[in-house]
Scaffold this motif. Structure first.
Motif, short mmCIF file in Angstrom:
data_model
loop_
_atom_site.label_atom_id
_atom_site.label_comp_id
_atom_site.label_asym_id
_atom_site.label_seq_id
_atom_site.Cartn_x
_atom_site.Cartn_y
_atom_site.Cartn_z
N LEU A 1 -95.25 9.27 -6.40
CA LEU A 1 -94.07 9.20 -5.54
C LEU A 1 -93.56 10.60 -5.21
CD1 LEU A 1 -92.14 6.23 -7.25
CD2 LEU A 1 -93.44 6.16 -5.10
N GLY A 2 -93.57 11.48 -6.21
CA GLY A 2 -93.13 12.87 -6.01
C GLY A 2 -93.96 13.55 -4.92
N GLU A 3 -95.27 13.32 -4.97
CA GLU A 3 -96.16 13.90 -3.95
C GLU A 3 -95.83 13.39 -2.55
OE1 GLU A 3 -100.05 14.88 -4.42
OE2 GLU A 3 -99.19 16.08 -6.03
N HIS A 4 -95.18 12.22 -2.50
CA HIS A 4 -94.84 11.62 -1.21
C HIS A 4 -93.35 11.74 -0.89
CE1 HIS A 4 -98.86 10.05 -1.84
NE2 HIS A 4 -98.91 9.87 -0.55
N GLY A 5 -92.69 12.73 -1.50
CA GLY A 5 -91.34 13.08 -1.09
C GLY A 5 -90.21 12.31 -1.76
N ILE A 6 -90.52 11.51 -2.79
CA ILE A 6 -89.46 10.77 -3.50
C ILE A 6 -89.00 11.62 -4.69
CG2 ILE A 6 -88.90 8.67 -4.81
CD1 ILE A 6 -89.54 7.97 -1.91
N ARG A 7 -87.68 11.80 -4.82
CA ARG A 7 -87.16 12.56 -5.98
C ARG A 7 -87.15 11.66 -7.21
NH1 ARG A 7 -83.44 14.20 -2.04
NH2 ARG A 7 -82.08 12.53 -2.73
N THR A 8 -87.84 12.09 -8.27
CA THR A 8 -87.83 11.33 -9.52
C THR A 8 -87.40 12.25 -10.67
OG1 THR A 8 -90.00 11.77 -10.55
CG2 THR A 8 -89.99 10.28 -8.65
N HIS A 9 -87.07 11.65 -11.82
CA HIS A 9 -86.61 12.45 -12.95
C HIS A 9 -87.76 13.05 -13.77
CE1 HIS A 9 -86.61 9.02 -16.21
NE2 HIS A 9 -87.66 8.94 -15.44
N TYR A 10 -89.00 12.68 -13.43
CA TYR A 10 -90.16 13.13 -14.23
C TYR A 10 -90.33 14.65 -14.17
CZ TYR A 10 -94.98 13.82 -15.66
OH TYR A 10 -96.11 14.27 -16.30
N ILE A 11 -90.50 15.28 -15.31
CA ILE A 11 -90.78 16.72 -15.36
C ILE A 11 -92.22 16.96 -15.81
CG2 ILE A 11 -90.18 18.96 -16.36
CD1 ILE A 11 -87.28 17.91 -16.68
N GLU A 12 -92.53 16.50 -17.02
CA GLU A 12 -93.90 16.71 -17.52
C GLU A 12 -94.19 15.76 -18.68
OE1 GLU A 12 -94.34 20.64 -19.12
OE2 GLU A 12 -92.60 20.45 -20.41
N VAL B 1 -86.92 -4.88 -5.87
CA VAL B 1 -87.48 -5.17 -4.54
C VAL B 1 -88.53 -6.26 -4.72
CG1 VAL B 1 -88.66 -4.28 -2.50
CG2 VAL B 1 -87.07 -2.81 -3.73
N ARG B 2 -88.44 -7.26 -3.85
CA ARG B 2 -89.35 -8.42 -3.95
C ARG B 2 -90.16 -8.56 -2.66
NH1 ARG B 2 -87.73 -11.87 -8.04
NH2 ARG B 2 -85.72 -11.38 -9.00
N ASN B 3 -91.49 -8.61 -2.82
CA ASN B 3 -92.40 -8.81 -1.69
C ASN B 3 -92.93 -10.23 -1.63
OD1 ASN B 3 -92.55 -5.98 -0.75
ND2 ASN B 3 -93.41 -5.64 -2.79
N VAL B 4 -92.90 -10.90 -2.77
CA VAL B 4 -93.40 -12.27 -2.89
C VAL B 4 -92.41 -13.01 -3.79
CG1 VAL B 4 -95.32 -13.69 -3.75
CG2 VAL B 4 -95.81 -11.46 -2.74
N ALA B 5 -92.13 -14.26 -3.47
CA ALA B 5 -91.18 -15.02 -4.29
C ALA B 5 -91.79 -15.37 -5.65
CB ALA B 5 -90.76 -16.29 -3.56
N ILE C 1 -79.69 4.49 -1.95
CA ILE C 1 -80.47 3.79 -2.99
C ILE C 1 -81.38 2.73 -2.35
CG2 ILE C 1 -80.22 2.10 -4.87
CD1 ILE C 1 -77.77 3.81 -5.81
N LYS C 2 -80.83 1.97 -1.41
CA LYS C 2 -81.63 0.91 -0.78
C LYS C 2 -82.77 1.52 0.05
CE LYS C 2 -77.98 -2.57 -0.34
NZ LYS C 2 -77.14 -3.31 0.64
N ALA C 3 -82.47 2.61 0.75
CA ALA C 3 -83.51 3.24 1.57
C ALA C 3 -84.62 3.79 0.66
CB ALA C 3 -82.91 4.36 2.42
N MET C 4 -84.22 4.40 -0.46
CA MET C 4 -85.23 4.92 -1.39
C MET C 4 -86.04 3.77 -1.98
SD MET C 4 -83.35 7.99 -3.50
CE MET C 4 -84.73 8.50 -4.54
N ALA C 5 -85.36 2.68 -2.35
CA ALA C 5 -86.05 1.53 -2.96
C ALA C 5 -87.11 0.99 -2.01
CB ALA C 5 -85.03 0.45 -3.33
N LEU C 6 -86.78 0.89 -0.72
CA LEU C 6 -87.75 0.36 0.25
C LEU C 6 -88.90 1.34 0.48
CD1 LEU C 6 -85.40 -1.35 2.88
CD2 LEU C 6 -86.84 -2.46 1.15
N ILE D 1 -81.48 10.15 -7.66
CA ILE D 1 -82.84 10.41 -8.17
C ILE D 1 -83.35 9.16 -8.89
CG2 ILE D 1 -84.14 11.85 -9.82
CD1 ILE D 1 -82.19 14.12 -9.03
N LEU D 2 -84.64 8.86 -8.72
CA LEU D 2 -85.25 7.72 -9.41
C LEU D 2 -85.42 8.07 -10.89
CD1 LEU D 2 -86.74 4.93 -9.30
CD2 LEU D 2 -88.84 6.24 -8.88
#
Ligand code: 5GP
Length: 241
Positions: free
Chosen positions: A61-72, A93-97, A151-156, A188-189
């Motif tokens: 996700l970080g490589e794709h521009g999402i800010r996450t709390h992961y350091i190492e 987030v639900r894609n299938v019921a 938050i919703k935009a990041m979640a999607l 941040i995620l």
């Protein structure tokens, strides 16, 4: 960085302070629970698999521009993360019921949800994680409208990236839960994204590849976690654009 005192211990992870106030150490334990803590076990190696998958997903996700709390990563099952002020929301987030949405609403299990459905629960053991709506979130002072929109935009966005990635590995991302925090005014995620917090189905067979195997005794939990971790980690970087 040196580990200091225990800050927080949850059902499956423990968080420690370090000598750097901006950095925490997160340990994925081998404990597994379900049904609001009603079912509990310890499965040797589980923490390591969840840490490996979470790490991989945070990095992806970080490589794709999402800010996450992961350091190492520090050692198997242990990662360093950014100190966030956590927002007590479980953003699903639900894609299938499947799961609670089928129990609580007239959805047919397996029905596709397009566009994906966001469900937000209040993270509170004392209140048994009740579902919230936007007005309740504002009234409780949990997040502002601007923060909730973000938050919703990041979640999607995370859902799209993860669904695409897992689909290439032959896995359907049915639904998953995220937690977010704040740092210097940014959202941040945080927390983890693992087999404990995603619902994953094999695209071919429909078999559960996640904590539902433990919840509903569908097979060998550790074999499932080991297998799905291997499948998720086997892709080279950059395969998904
Ligand atoms: P459901 O509402 O169907 O029980 O769960 C929806 C999705 O969110 C599932 O993938 C489930 O694993 C995840 N989820 C919901 N609540 C929690 C929770 O309290 N902890 C974790 N780890 N995952 C949760």
């Amino acid at each position: 960085m040196k580990q200091a005192d225990l800050l927080y211990t949850g059902k499956a992870k423990s968080v420690y302070r370090t000598d750097d106030p901006e950095v925490y150490i997160m340990k994925f334990r081998d404990d597994i629970t379900a049904f609001d803590g009603g079912k509990k076990d310890t499965l040797a190696g589980k923490g390591r698999y969840n840490a490996e998958v979470s790490t991989f997903i945070f990095r992806y996700l970080g490589e794709h521009g999402i800010r996450t709390h992961y350091i190492e990563s520090i050692e198997p099952g242990v990662i360093a993360v950014q100190n966030l002020t956590m927002i007590p929301l479980e953003v699903i987030v639900r894609n299938v019921a499947a799961g609670s949405i089928v129990r609580n609403y007239p959805f047919r299990e397996g029905a596709p949800l397009d566009p994906p459905v966001i469900v937000i629960d209040y993270k509170s053991d004392a209140h048994h994680d009740p579902m919230l709506n936007d007005e309740l979130i504002y009234a409780l002072g949990i997040a502002t409208p601007e923060e909730l929109d973000q938050i919703k935009a990041m979640a999607l966005a995370i859902n799209e990236l993860l669904s695409k990635y897992l689909d290439l590995r032959g896995i359907t991302l049915v639904d998953f839960k995220m937690e977010f925090g704040r740092s210097n005014g940014r959202i941040i995620l945080g927390d983890e994204i693992s087999m404990d917090s995603m619902r994953l189905w094999d695209k071919e067979t429909g078999a559960s590849l996640d904590k539902d195997v433990y919840r509903f005794e569908k097979g060998d939990v550790m074999e499932t976690y080991a297998g799905v971790a291997k499948r998720i980690l086997s892709a080279p970087w950059g395969e998904v654009k």
